[in-house]
Scaffold this motif. Sequence first.
Motif, PDB file in Angstrom:
ATOM      1  N   CYS A 177      43.733 -54.672 -21.106  1.00  0.00           N
ATOM      2  CA  CYS A 177      42.478 -54.016 -21.499  1.00  0.00           C
ATOM      3  C   CYS A 177      41.767 -53.342 -20.318  1.00  0.00           C
ATOM      4  CB  CYS A 177      41.534 -55.035 -22.131  1.00  0.00           C
ATOM      5  SG  CYS A 177      41.118 -56.378 -21.006  1.00  0.00           S
ATOM      6  N   HIS A 178      42.172 -53.629 -19.108  1.00  0.00           N
ATOM      7  CA  HIS A 178      41.434 -53.103 -17.958  1.00  0.00           C
ATOM      8  C   HIS A 178      41.765 -51.628 -17.695  1.00  0.00           C
ATOM      9  CE1 HIS A 178      41.012 -57.501 -16.812  1.00  0.00           C
ATOM     10  NE2 HIS A 178      39.788 -57.036 -16.983  1.00  0.00           N
ATOM     11  N   LYS A 179      40.689 -50.891 -17.376  1.00  0.00           N
ATOM     12  CA  LYS A 179      40.861 -49.452 -17.092  1.00  0.00           C
ATOM     13  C   LYS A 179      40.970 -49.291 -15.579  1.00  0.00           C
ATOM     14  CE  LYS A 179      38.114 -48.365 -21.113  1.00  0.00           C
ATOM     15  NZ  LYS A 179      36.727 -48.242 -21.526  1.00  0.00           N
TER      16      LYS A 179
ATOM     17  N   CYS B  92      34.661 -56.027 -12.647  1.00  0.00           N
ATOM     18  CA  CYS B  92      34.109 -54.945 -13.462  1.00  0.00           C
ATOM     19  C   CYS B  92      32.590 -55.111 -13.484  1.00  0.00           C
ATOM     20  CB  CYS B  92      34.637 -55.023 -14.904  1.00  0.00           C
ATOM     21  SG  CYS B  92      36.428 -54.984 -15.031  1.00  0.00           S
TER      22      CYS B  92
ATOM     23  N   ARG C 270      32.629 -51.620 -19.461  1.00  0.00           N
ATOM     24  CA  ARG C 270      32.885 -53.054 -19.289  1.00  0.00           C
ATOM     25  C   ARG C 270      34.260 -53.368 -18.681  1.00  0.00           C
ATOM     26  NH1 ARG C 270      30.570 -57.928 -20.511  1.00  0.00           N
ATOM     27  NH2 ARG C 270      32.032 -59.622 -20.903  1.00  0.00           N
ATOM     28  N   HIS C 271      35.255 -52.613 -19.070  1.00  0.00           N
ATOM     29  CA  HIS C 271      36.600 -52.919 -18.563  1.00  0.00           C
ATOM     30  C   HIS C 271      37.048 -51.991 -17.433  1.00  0.00           C
ATOM     31  CE1 HIS C 271      36.797 -54.972 -22.577  1.00  0.00           C
ATOM     32  NE2 HIS C 271      37.106 -55.918 -21.731  1.00  0.00           N
TER      33      HIS C 271
ATOM     34  N   GLU D  55      40.685 -61.877 -20.173  1.00  0.00           N
ATOM     35  CA  GLU D  55      40.248 -60.836 -21.105  1.00  0.00           C
ATOM     36  C   GLU D  55      41.398 -60.543 -22.068  1.00  0.00           C
ATOM     37  OE1 GLU D  55      37.392 -58.983 -21.106  1.00  0.00           O
ATOM     38  OE2 GLU D  55      36.419 -59.517 -19.222  1.00  0.00           O
TER      39      GLU D  55
END
Length: 214
Positions: free
Chosen positions: A14-16, A53, A63-64, A208
């Motif tokens: 999910c992390h950008k 984050c 958020r991500h 997450e």
Amino acid sequence: MSVEFLDPAPIAGCHKLKNISSGDKAFLPLKNFLKQEALYLHDEDITKTYVACFNVADDDPQRHKVVGYVSFTNSEVCFKEATLPEGLQGLKYQSLPALKISRLMVCSKHRDKGLGRVLMDFAIWMAIETIRPWVGCRLLTVDSKPEAIEFYKRYGFEMIDTPDNLNSDCPVMYFDLRSAMEEDDAALPESSDGEGRKVVSKEQIPVEEPAPDH
Ligand SMILES: CC(C)(COP(=O)(O)OP(=O)(O)OC[C@H]1O[C@@H](n2cnc3c(N)ncnc32)[C@H](O)[C@@H]1OP(=O)(O)O)[C@@H](O)C(=O)NCCC(=O)NCCS
């Protein structure tokens, strides 16, 4: 304006990662590692990466978005021919087991806001509280980039003082976890068992979940 960050969390799908900026060209490999390799190596149990984050609402698109990270792997430090610091004198061994900060970076747009400190506090907590009590691990170590040597010294890291190391592009620096604990016994968390062993449940390191596909 003060900026708040979430506690570092294990890297997940999910992390950008794409907007993190390395600033100086010398730090480009740190950005490329995060974008291209960190998640794969984390899942393969080779290098574990924890990302930071912004602390914003669950539904906020920021958020991500990752603005800093620290990666760890296992290591060993050899003191042969180096001056041993007081705390390590008298030990029978020249090589000691270590947790290594293999990479650390804060996005160039968000430096000098305290995120480096958040990541270092997390690294020291990880070494002292979650690894040292259960697996032989005496040191926290890093192969420091020249630009970061003074940064690590602020946290008590020392340089291995052999000529080869002092002349190296990325000299090895170390932090004695045990000395740090002896200096700061009073700071042991209430949940520890009195010998620094803290009962850590998996829940204490937030994971997450990947965002659902749309
Ligand atoms: C080094 C780095 C992680 C610091 O992150 P940061 O978010 O800017 O650091 P912080 O704002 O949390 O600073 C914490 C303290 O360290 C000091 N500091 C920050 N960078 C420093 C540096 N390069 N040298 C000496 N002190 C430094 C700050 O002044 C601050 O001091 P204070 O607590 O007295 O106010 C960041 O500059 C970075 O990513 N650099 C490029 C990559 C890099 O060098 N990584 C290390 C690879 S080994």
